[in-house]
Design a protein around this motif. Structure first.
Motif, PDB file in Angstrom:
ATOM      1  N   ALA A 132       0.833  -1.207   0.000  1.00 35.29           N
ATOM      2  CA  ALA A 132       0.000   0.000   0.000  1.00 35.29           C
ATOM      3  C   ALA A 132       0.869   1.260   0.000  1.00 35.29           C
ATOM      4  N   MET A 133       1.921   1.243   0.794  1.00 39.45           N
ATOM      5  CA  MET A 133       2.846   2.390   0.847  1.00 39.45           C
ATOM      6  C   MET A 133       3.445   2.661  -0.532  1.00 39.45           C
ATOM      7  N   LEU A 134       3.941   1.580  -1.156  1.00 37.87           N
ATOM      8  CA  LEU A 134       4.607   1.746  -2.450  1.00 37.87           C
ATOM      9  C   LEU A 134       3.619   2.192  -3.527  1.00 37.87           C
ATOM     10  N   ALA A 135       2.433   1.598  -3.544  1.00 32.64           N
ATOM     11  CA  ALA A 135       1.433   1.980  -4.544  1.00 32.64           C
ATOM     12  C   ALA A 135       1.059   3.451  -4.412  1.00 32.64           C
ATOM     13  N   ASP A 136       0.844   3.899  -3.179  1.00 34.57           N
ATOM     14  CA  ASP A 136       0.452   5.291  -2.947  1.00 34.57           C
ATOM     15  C   ASP A 136       1.550   6.254  -3.369  1.00 34.57           C
ATOM     16  N   TYR A 137       2.801   5.936  -3.022  1.00 33.61           N
ATOM     17  CA  TYR A 137       3.915   6.831  -3.370  1.00 33.61           C
ATOM     18  C   TYR A 137       4.115   6.885  -4.885  1.00 33.61           C
ATOM     19  N   LEU A 138       4.016   5.728  -5.540  1.00 39.34           N
ATOM     20  CA  LEU A 138       4.166   5.698  -6.994  1.00 39.34           C
ATOM     21  C   LEU A 138       3.090   6.545  -7.670  1.00 39.34           C
ATOM     22  N   TYR A 139       1.872   6.478  -7.137  1.00 42.37           N
ATOM     23  CA  TYR A 139       0.780   7.210  -7.766  1.00 42.37           C
ATOM     24  C   TYR A 139       0.906   8.722  -7.548  1.00 42.37           C
ATOM     25  N   THR A 140       1.284   9.118  -6.360  1.00 42.71           N
ATOM     26  CA  THR A 140       1.295  10.552  -6.041  1.00 42.71           C
ATOM     27  C   THR A 140       2.589  11.253  -6.445  1.00 42.71           C
ATOM     28  N   ALA A 157      -2.459  -5.048  -1.435  1.00 40.86           N
ATOM     29  CA  ALA A 157      -2.435  -4.160  -0.272  1.00 40.86           C
ATOM     30  C   ALA A 157      -3.616  -4.362   0.676  1.00 40.86           C
ATOM     31  N   GLU A 158      -4.609  -5.150   0.252  1.00 39.46           N
ATOM     32  CA  GLU A 158      -5.796  -5.424   1.070  1.00 39.46           C
ATOM     33  C   GLU A 158      -6.518  -4.140   1.485  1.00 39.46           C
ATOM     34  N   ASP A 159      -6.579  -3.190   0.555  1.00 41.60           N
ATOM     35  CA  ASP A 159      -7.281  -1.929   0.809  1.00 41.60           C
ATOM     36  C   ASP A 159      -8.014  -1.517  -0.466  1.00 41.60           C
ATOM     37  N   PRO A 160      -9.067  -2.275  -0.837  1.00 39.33           N
ATOM     38  CA  PRO A 160      -9.767  -1.984  -2.099  1.00 39.33           C
ATOM     39  C   PRO A 160     -10.432  -0.621  -2.120  1.00 39.33           C
ATOM     40  N   GLU A 161     -10.837  -0.111  -0.948  1.00 44.81           N
ATOM     41  CA  GLU A 161     -11.460   1.217  -0.902  1.00 44.81           C
ATOM     42  C   GLU A 161     -10.469   2.285  -1.356  1.00 44.81           C
ATOM     43  N   LYS A 162      -9.238   2.194  -0.867  1.00 45.06           N
ATOM     44  CA  LYS A 162      -8.206   3.158  -1.260  1.00 45.06           C
ATOM     45  C   LYS A 162      -7.887   3.007  -2.747  1.00 45.06           C
ATOM     46  N   PHE A 163      -7.861   1.774  -3.219  1.00 49.02           N
ATOM     47  CA  PHE A 163      -7.589   1.530  -4.632  1.00 49.02           C
ATOM     48  C   PHE A 163      -8.704   2.135  -5.495  1.00 49.02           C
ATOM     49  N   ALA A 164      -9.949   1.952  -5.081  1.00 52.96           N
ATOM     50  CA  ALA A 164     -11.079   2.508  -5.825  1.00 52.96           C
ATOM     51  C   ALA A 164     -10.989   4.035  -5.873  1.00 52.96           C
TER      52      ALA A 164
END
Length: 288
Positions: A132-140, A157-164
């Motif tokens: 989740a950390m890596l996905a968020d940093y890559l996106y932002t 990352a087991e956080d589908p809400e954040k992904f959505a």
């Protein structure tokens, strides 16, 4: 000095002292904006975790979280600059170069941490929060968005809400035709892992939030295919699954990865063995 002292501790198998000094050194460097040095020590910290066979536990994960939060987040300037102004162009190029360097440093650190967590007590795909950390940093922070790469980490990352939420944000900044592709890819990635629950959740969340702002999304052939696919996989209906692939072939073929994911889904849900492309080639040679 941090490197040399920690190396002596590692050689003497005094791993606890080595980890302490690498952690404090990385935090200090990052706090002062020395990203390359701080990232280097953070990577050595993970390398020492591996050498010491340290288990994936809350104490160590807290240290990784702390170092991650110290990596700078600097808004990337808009690419639209006055190309006739050499100073503007130079500043933009410099800013983009710095952003790429930060992303590469953070990626190396967290990828190593994910691998360590998978080998020493975490899930086989790595600890979800690290993904989740890596996905968020890559996106932002990444100047050139790679949604395939980002999605691969989000589905672990087991956080589908954040992904959505991220996908909906992406719909507001992507080129036409990229939005439905990103959504279908995300759903198929979940399904290829056998995760029906989050695949349905992310689809429902996106439909709900995008209904007002992006009404044209429901008319996309790829979104229609994805919706039908989710319904089909809830029953033993391999013939219908194959019919859907034929009916929507033109939109599926927009990205080769979609067909690869569908092959994995067919294997996972219906036991269809994936064909090895090498078999056909060697078979033809043997026939000759």
């Amino acid at each position: 000095m941090y490197k040399s002292i920690s190396a002596r501790y590692v050689t003497a198998q005094r791993f606890s002292e080595a980890l302490d000094i690498l952690f404090s050194g990385s935090c200090l460097e990052l706090e002062h904006g020395l990203v390359n040095c701080g990232a280097d020590l953070a990577l050595l910290f993970v390398d020492t975790l591996v050498k010491s066979k340290s288990p994936c536990n809350d104490e160590t994960l807290d240290r990784i979280r702390c170092m991650f939060k110290l990596f700078p987040r600097v808004p990337v300037p808009p690419h639209l600059v006055d190309v006739s102004d050499d100073e503007d162009v130079h500043n933009l190029q410099e800013s983009l170069g710095d952003a790429r360097s930060r992303v590469e440093n953070l990626t190396s650190f967290l990828r190593a941490a994910i691998k360590w967590s998978a080998e020493f007590g975490g899930p086989s795909t790595g600890y979800p929060e690290l993904h989740a950390m890596l996905a968020d940093y890559l996106y932002t922070e990444c100047p050139e968005l790679d949604m395939v790469r980002i999605s691969r980490h989000f589905v672990r990352a087991e956080d589908p809400e954040k992904f959505a939420y991220t996908l909906i944000n992406f719909m507001g900044r992507c080129y036409p035709g990229e939005d439905d592709l990103a959504i279908a890819r995300a759903v198929l990635m979940y399904l290829s892992m056998g995760n029906m629950k989050d695949a349905n959740l992310i689809m429902d969340e996106i439909k709900k939030q995008a209904e007002a702002k992006h009404p044209e999304l429901s008319e996309s052939d790829l979104i229609q295919f994805t919706s039908y696919l989710l319904e089909t996989l809830q029953r033993d209906a391999l013939p219908l699954f194959n019919m859907l692939r034929v009916r929507y072939k033109s939109c599926i073929d927009r990205e080769p990865l979609l067909n690869e994911l569908l092959d994995e889904i067919a294997q996972r849900f219906y036991g269809v063995q994936r064909k090895n492309p090498m078999e056909g080639m060697f078979g033809d040679i043997f026939k000759v």
